[in-house]
Design a protein around this motif. Sequence first.
Motif, PDB file in Angstrom:
ATOM      1  N   CYS A   4      -4.475  -0.762   7.954  1.00  0.00           N
ATOM      2  CA  CYS A   4      -3.012  -0.629   7.983  1.00  0.00           C
ATOM      3  C   CYS A   4      -2.400  -1.585   9.005  1.00  0.00           C
ATOM      4  CB  CYS A   4      -2.615   0.816   8.314  1.00  0.00           C
ATOM      5  SG  CYS A   4      -2.885   1.981   6.976  1.00  0.00           S
ATOM      6  N   TRP A   5      -2.987  -1.657  10.200  1.00  0.00           N
ATOM      7  CA  TRP A   5      -2.453  -2.555  11.225  1.00  0.00           C
ATOM      8  C   TRP A   5      -2.593  -4.016  10.808  1.00  0.00           C
ATOM      9  CZ3 TRP A   5      -4.850   0.432  15.951  1.00  0.00           C
ATOM     10  CH2 TRP A   5      -4.005   1.508  16.273  1.00  0.00           C
ATOM     11  N   ARG A   6      -3.713  -4.357  10.153  1.00  0.00           N
ATOM     12  CA  ARG A   6      -3.872  -5.745   9.698  1.00  0.00           C
ATOM     13  C   ARG A   6      -2.887  -6.089   8.591  1.00  0.00           C
ATOM     14  NH1 ARG A   6      -8.834  -6.959   7.403  1.00  0.00           N
ATOM     15  NH2 ARG A   6      -9.664  -4.841   7.449  1.00  0.00           N
ATOM     16  N   ALA A  36       0.851  -1.192   0.000  1.00  0.00           N
ATOM     17  CA  ALA A  36       0.000   0.000   0.000  1.00  0.00           C
ATOM     18  C   ALA A  36       0.879   1.231   0.000  1.00  0.00           C
ATOM     19  CB  ALA A  36      -0.927   0.005   1.218  1.00  0.00           C
ATOM     20  N   VAL A  37       0.276   2.360  -0.327  1.00  0.00           N
ATOM     21  CA  VAL A  37       1.005   3.623  -0.337  1.00  0.00           C
ATOM     22  C   VAL A  37       0.014   4.742  -0.003  1.00  0.00           C
ATOM     23  CG1 VAL A  37       0.631   3.995  -2.820  1.00  0.00           C
ATOM     24  CG2 VAL A  37       2.539   5.134  -1.682  1.00  0.00           C
ATOM     25  N   GLY A  38       0.513   5.765   0.656  1.00  0.00           N
ATOM     26  CA  GLY A  38      -0.314   6.930   0.959  1.00  0.00           C
ATOM     27  C   GLY A  38       0.495   8.193   0.803  1.00  0.00           C
ATOM     28  N   ILE A  70      -1.581   5.436   7.003  1.00  0.00           N
ATOM     29  CA  ILE A  70      -1.827   6.419   5.956  1.00  0.00           C
ATOM     30  C   ILE A  70      -3.293   6.832   6.049  1.00  0.00           C
ATOM     31  CG2 ILE A  70       0.007   5.836   4.339  1.00  0.00           C
ATOM     32  CD1 ILE A  70      -1.836   3.846   3.002  1.00  0.00           C
ATOM     33  N   PRO A  71      -3.599   8.120   5.920  1.00  0.00           N
ATOM     34  CA  PRO A  71      -4.984   8.582   6.103  1.00  0.00           C
ATOM     35  C   PRO A  71      -5.894   8.072   5.000  1.00  0.00           C
ATOM     36  CG  PRO A  71      -3.579  10.370   5.364  1.00  0.00           C
ATOM     37  CD  PRO A  71      -2.675   9.224   5.661  1.00  0.00           C
ATOM     38  N   GLN A  90      -6.368  16.335  13.513  1.00  0.00           N
ATOM     39  CA  GLN A  90      -6.594  16.221  12.079  1.00  0.00           C
ATOM     40  C   GLN A  90      -5.985  14.913  11.565  1.00  0.00           C
ATOM     41  OE1 GLN A  90      -8.561  18.263  10.891  1.00  0.00           O
ATOM     42  NE2 GLN A  90      -8.435  20.081  12.175  1.00  0.00           N
ATOM     43  N   PRO A  91      -6.521  14.365  10.455  1.00  0.00           N
ATOM     44  CA  PRO A  91      -5.952  13.132   9.895  1.00  0.00           C
ATOM     45  C   PRO A  91      -4.524  13.360   9.425  1.00  0.00           C
ATOM     46  CG  PRO A  91      -7.552  14.103   8.385  1.00  0.00           C
ATOM     47  CD  PRO A  91      -7.661  14.864   9.664  1.00  0.00           C
ATOM     48  N   CYS A  92      -3.624  12.484   9.817  1.00  0.00           N
ATOM     49  CA  CYS A  92      -2.201  12.674   9.508  1.00  0.00           C
ATOM     50  C   CYS A  92      -1.522  11.321   9.378  1.00  0.00           C
ATOM     51  CB  CYS A  92      -1.537  13.496  10.611  1.00  0.00           C
ATOM     52  SG  CYS A  92       0.135  14.021  10.227  1.00  0.00           S
ATOM     53  N   GLN A  93      -0.517  11.260   8.526  1.00  0.00           N
ATOM     54  CA  GLN A  93       0.251  10.037   8.375  1.00  0.00           C
ATOM     55  C   GLN A  93       1.146   9.800   9.593  1.00  0.00           C
ATOM     56  OE1 GLN A  93       0.609  12.760   6.512  1.00  0.00           O
ATOM     57  NE2 GLN A  93       2.745  13.424   6.602  1.00  0.00           N
ATOM     58  N   VAL A  94       1.454   8.531   9.853  1.00  0.00           N
ATOM     59  CA  VAL A  94       2.391   8.156  10.906  1.00  0.00           C
ATOM     60  C   VAL A  94       3.483   7.324  10.250  1.00  0.00           C
ATOM     61  CG1 VAL A  94       2.701   6.998  13.114  1.00  0.00           C
ATOM     62  CG2 VAL A  94       0.527   8.122  12.606  1.00  0.00           C
ATOM     63  N   LEU A  95       4.725   7.774  10.355  1.00  0.00           N
ATOM     64  CA  LEU A  95       5.828   7.150   9.631  1.00  0.00           C
ATOM     65  C   LEU A  95       6.754   6.401  10.579  1.00  0.00           C
ATOM     66  CD1 LEU A  95       6.816   9.981   7.119  1.00  0.00           C
ATOM     67  CD2 LEU A  95       5.028   8.256   6.932  1.00  0.00           C
ATOM     68  N   VAL A  96       7.203   5.230  10.140  1.00  0.00           N
ATOM     69  CA  VAL A  96       8.230   4.494  10.874  1.00  0.00           C
ATOM     70  C   VAL A  96       9.611   4.813  10.319  1.00  0.00           C
ATOM     71  CG1 VAL A  96       6.717   2.629  11.594  1.00  0.00           C
ATOM     72  CG2 VAL A  96       7.870   2.463   9.409  1.00  0.00           C
TER      73      VAL A  96
END
Length: 788
Positions: free
Chosen positions: A424-426, A354-356, A392-393, A378-384
């Motif tokens: 995303c978690w799954r 996947a990609v966001g 990804i929102p 607000q909706p926001c990406q979380v990066l590792v």
Amino acid sequence: MQQAGINTVRLYHAPPLWFLDECEKARIKAFITIPWEQHISFLDSHQRRRAIRQNLVNTVQERQGHPAVFAYAVGNEIPCHIVRWYGPHKVESFIESLVDAARQVDSRTLYTYTNYPSTEYLLPGSVDFYCYNVYLHRQEEFQRYLARLQNLACERPLMLGEFGMDTIRHSQEEQAEMLRWHIQTVARMGLAGTVIFSWTDEWFTGGHLIDDWKFGLVDAQRQPKKAFFEIQKLFKDTHRVPLNRYPSISVVVCSYNGARTLQACLTSLEQLDYPNYEIILVDDGSTDNTQEILKDFPRIKNIRQPNMGLSVARNVGMQAAQSEIVAYTDSDCMADKDWLYYLAGTLEQGQYAAVGGPNISPPAQSWSQACVAASPGQPCQVLVSDSEAEHIPGCNMAFYKKTLESIGGFDPEYRKAGDDVDVCWRLMEQGHRIAFSPSAVVWHHRRFSIRAYFKQQEGYGEAEALLRFKHLVYFGPTGSAKWHGQVYGPTNFSSFLHRPIVYHGVFGMGLFQCVYPRQNSDIVLFMSSLEWNILTLITALVAIQTHSAWYVPVIMLACSIGVGISYGLRARVEAPYHGIWSKILVSALAIMQPIFRGWARYLTWMRKKRTPNKVIHANTEEKALPIVWDRPALVSFWSEDGVGREQLLKAFKKRLDQQSWKYSPDTGWTNWDYRIYGNRWWQLQLLTMTEEHGDGKRLTRVRLHNHPTTSMKFIGLIVGIISLLAFQTFMKKTTPEGFMAIGYWFCAVSVWLGYLVWRSSRFRRRIAQIVEMAARDLDLSSVKGQGR
């Protein structure tokens, strides 16, 4: 330069007007750096600061409105040891003051500060775009660092101010090859542009000719080098670097009463610059004029359905998609024309499922909307990492269709929000990786009013509660998500205590002085939470009752308000609406947002996961069958045919579904097999174990443990506090009436506790009967002890 396809020339001094006139004739823009005394202690003297500012203002004023001016850089590479001497905040403030002074003279021109890796942490807020001089000669390292800079730049465009290779120490072939991959990388990663250093080998600085560098595209006699022809081909061939392949993409838009912004959304999607895509709109039971708007878009596939929630709508779009990739956005978004190009290009670069990309707020239409856009939640990406995401929102995400189908698509339980986090978690639990493309931008309208903003936060709180039922490992004790990755982007609640850490290198001499954002402070997050505010209220009630320690709740309230004010002071409100009143409103919203979100989270815990009483108390013939208890909370089943816990759990789930029970299965992170939700007081955890007795004989044990619900814990806490206060009052003033009141109260509490124990026993007995039914479906025998 025209022959090479160059459209901008960077200058390190303010050029005379005749030079700008020549640029205009050649249709080449001028990117002007205004020099000043940045290599000395420029902040120590008020006169020096004023002189620097006045020189900058005069330079801009003399060239005001000239059509050849592209932008001004108000500084270039302030030495890292000087920044370290003063501290980044003071230097940032001075740069911002220069930008503000120049913008008052000419507001139609762009302004920036030209930075470099040694001070990458300098991020002045008033610039129009960020600009870095970067010399990295290895493509992989260069690409990784650009991803980092794009995340630091956040919503602003990113441009490279210098890049090149010396042809004294390297060959012309090496220079040409490096500039080729440099330009291709910059284009594929979506930067705003790049400046090649330099045009000619004849280079002066400080009035002196530099004769041991030869970075030019042409030599000192203006004869083209091999790099000249390489960049000429790249600059003139196409507006962007072609992808290796263009996989087919289905763009799915799910809308429920989104007519207000739907026209702009669909228009932007029809204008995407991508050769192979389709658009699918899933109308999830809208009652507005959505269908009227769709008449203007005949090529869009229109799917209408009753209102079944966001996840169901997204699954319907996935099933209707005819493409290899399914991309999702929302009806309140407008996609950049190259959105699919960057999504597909990033997805094809690695082993990603996947990609966001980022979602950026477009210009606000009102003061309140601008404040809402700057507020938390607000909706926001979380990066590792700088190129890989944990979340990804949902308004900007794409998946390989086969991969999305392999995990069952989106969970229908999430009707408003949370479906993107869950999927995303799954995906990660299945070993898949999620990419992030900073250039795959959609413009996302935040809520248009404060009321709509709080309603959105309530939806997010509800989603957090549902996610916690399924992904307990990702949540803290208060029920808010604990991300393993880093949230890049706007201000967060912890920023006033947890400033970023800067690695300067030993004695401040590191070539790359990197900024590392710290994780959110759990203390600060707790001080802004609903739980903290409830604890403050309880402390205040105790202080009023005891007439002592009144200052404790006052300090606690001040901490909560202080966190919100700190957020408001650091939040960036859109320029036309920026001011003291916007700071006050954002601070107020920051104080209230965790309360609304937390309240919705607790209400969901109390209401959503509850089996209807008609199911719990259903009268069936099977219910009357006796249960053989091995010991309290334990039942056992014997099989002569090798049937064990796996088959029993499947049969048990089938029975639960038939009877419409609410439950959560094990996700791999829990120590139970099923959690069954009963009434408002109790939930039950079921755990199984199978013993092997040889010759296919198996004994399966089922343990049933009751646990209080959140409602019961909350009410129990209130009852306990009231009982404590009542007892304390009685001990101070013992009267017959008080004694009677205390007696009645504790009798009522005892009756209530007895009622809870009875409900607990009845609930467990009912689940045991369902287990018994499932066992009989498999011809298992209910036994007691170690078997037969």
